[in-house]
Design a protein around this motif. Sequence first.
Motif, PDB file in Angstrom:
ATOM      1  N   MET A   1       0.708  -0.709   0.386  1.00 28.48           N
ATOM      2  CA  MET A   1      -0.071   0.021  -0.113  1.00 28.48           C
ATOM      3  C   MET A   1       0.602   1.429   0.191  1.00 28.48           C
ATOM      4  O   MET A   1       1.787   1.250   0.672  1.00 28.48           O
ATOM      5  N   SER A   2       0.614   2.154  -0.899  1.00 32.62           N
ATOM      6  CA  SER A   2       0.761   3.754  -0.394  1.00 32.62           C
ATOM      7  C   SER A   2       0.322   4.351  -0.086  1.00 32.62           C
ATOM      8  O   SER A   2      -0.691   3.958   1.377  1.00 32.62           O
ATOM      9  N   LEU A   3       1.117   5.069   0.665  1.00 32.65           N
ATOM     10  CA  LEU A   3       1.164   6.554   1.729  1.00 32.65           C
ATOM     11  C   LEU A   3      -1.028   6.506   1.696  1.00 32.65           C
ATOM     12  O   LEU A   3      -1.494   6.145   2.497  1.00 32.65           O
ATOM     13  N   PHE A   4      -1.487   6.999   0.560  1.00 32.22           N
ATOM     14  CA  PHE A   4      -2.508   7.171   0.061  1.00 32.22           C
ATOM     15  C   PHE A   4      -3.792   6.286   0.559  1.00 32.22           C
ATOM     16  O   PHE A   4      -4.556   6.695   1.588  1.00 32.22           O
ATOM     17  N   GLU A   5      -3.341   5.292   0.236  1.00 27.32           N
ATOM     18  CA  GLU A   5      -4.003   3.476   0.336  1.00 27.32           C
ATOM     19  C   GLU A   5      -3.907   3.208   1.799  1.00 27.32           C
ATOM     20  O   GLU A   5      -5.268   2.962   2.886  1.00 27.32           O
ATOM     21  N   VAL A   6      -3.054   3.982   3.327  1.00 29.37           N
ATOM     22  CA  VAL A   6      -2.749   3.345   4.618  1.00 29.37           C
ATOM     23  C   VAL A   6      -3.840   4.398   5.284  1.00 29.37           C
ATOM     24  O   VAL A   6      -4.197   4.032   5.836  1.00 29.37           O
ATOM     25  N   LEU A   7      -3.479   5.798   4.782  1.00 25.23           N
ATOM     26  CA  LEU A   7      -4.385   6.832   5.439  1.00 25.23           C
ATOM     27  C   LEU A   7      -5.808   6.295   5.342  1.00 25.23           C
ATOM     28  O   LEU A   7      -6.377   6.820   6.217  1.00 25.23           O
ATOM     29  N   ILE A   8      -6.372   6.252   4.070  1.00 25.22           N
ATOM     30  CA  ILE A   8      -7.765   5.151   3.433  1.00 25.22           C
ATOM     31  C   ILE A   8      -8.068   4.660   4.687  1.00 25.22           C
ATOM     32  O   ILE A   8      -8.789   4.455   5.109  1.00 25.22           O
ATOM     33  N   ILE A   9      -6.990   3.004   4.828  1.00 24.95           N
ATOM     34  CA  ILE A   9      -7.367   2.472   6.050  1.00 24.95           C
ATOM     35  C   ILE A   9      -7.506   2.675   6.972  1.00 24.95           C
ATOM     36  O   ILE A   9      -8.589   1.967   8.265  1.00 24.95           O
TER      37      ILE A   9
ATOM     38  N   THR B   1      -8.232   5.490   8.232  1.00 25.00           N
ATOM     39  CA  THR B   1      -9.469   6.017   8.337  1.00 25.00           C
ATOM     40  C   THR B   1     -10.940   5.172   8.584  1.00 25.00           C
ATOM     41  O   THR B   1     -12.277   5.112   9.522  1.00 25.00           O
ATOM     42  N   LEU B   2     -10.923   4.001   7.817  1.00 28.49           N
ATOM     43  CA  LEU B   2     -11.471   3.642   7.802  1.00 28.49           C
ATOM     44  C   LEU B   2     -11.835   2.598   9.256  1.00 28.49           C
ATOM     45  O   LEU B   2     -13.111   1.986   9.725  1.00 28.49           O
ATOM     46  N   GLY B   3     -10.796   2.300   9.431  1.00 24.65           N
ATOM     47  CA  GLY B   3     -10.104   1.453  10.878  1.00 24.65           C
ATOM     48  C   GLY B   3     -11.332   2.307  12.248  1.00 24.65           C
ATOM     49  O   GLY B   3     -11.437   1.744  12.666  1.00 24.65           O
ATOM     50  N   SER B   4     -11.143   3.286  11.906  1.00 22.64           N
ATOM     51  CA  SER B   4     -11.621   4.773  13.007  1.00 22.64           C
ATOM     52  C   SER B   4     -13.320   3.903  12.836  1.00 22.64           C
ATOM     53  O   SER B   4     -13.570   3.891  14.475  1.00 22.64           O
TER      54      SER B   4
END
Length: 230
Positions: free
Chosen positions: A48-56, A58-61
């Motif tokens: 995963m890229s930095l952007f994708e980790v950020l999305i994950i 947010t989903l985790g929260s």
Amino acid sequence: MKAFDLHRMAFDKVPPDFLWEVALRSLYTFILVFLFLKITGRRGVRQMSLFEVLIILTLGSAAGDVAFYDDVPMVPVFVVFVSLALLYRLVMWLMSKSEKLEDLLEGKPVVIVEEGQLAWEKVRGANMTEFEFFMELRLNSVEQLGQVRLAIMETNGQISIYYYHDDDVKPGLCILPESFVARFKTIPETGEYACIRCSHVEAMQAGEHQLCPRCANPEWSKVSRAKRIT
């Protein structure tokens, strides 16, 4: 409020029956996260890229809130997941059209080794220490930098390594842990030494003590001429 009240610590104000609802909510959020990962086509965090980790994250929260709290409704969380999935698709499409946006969100690959030496100026701008790069290289069975023609830190955190042929391996800095490599501020005998920080190789005389001309580090180690074992 009574301190160390085991019932309060375990359940607070929710009834024990709510545990079954927590299990259902957890299954619900697990399925949503799983579907999101299937949509994005990703198999693991290392891909995963930095952007994708950020999305994950947010989903985790959102997933954590709906799983734990009885006052968080489930439908709005579903809307969050759908919105993020659409945002992900939109951003991927925009990045395919704009190289500048791709560089902003994904970052750029960073060259960390060039022709057997640490690419010192580029490494300093990558917000990682040289020792972190050395660890990554050791995980790829690199013993000394002279074995490596080119190493690139990709945007997903993985390292692409292009090796020298054994006949072309150069003398270089041994990157094994400190306990395996003697370090010197005063050179014990004439020979070639590598700066333990930036890997600059210098021919030095016995008794010399000088700062590295590349990074001003005072410590040196004898160069290694180890070849790769394939």
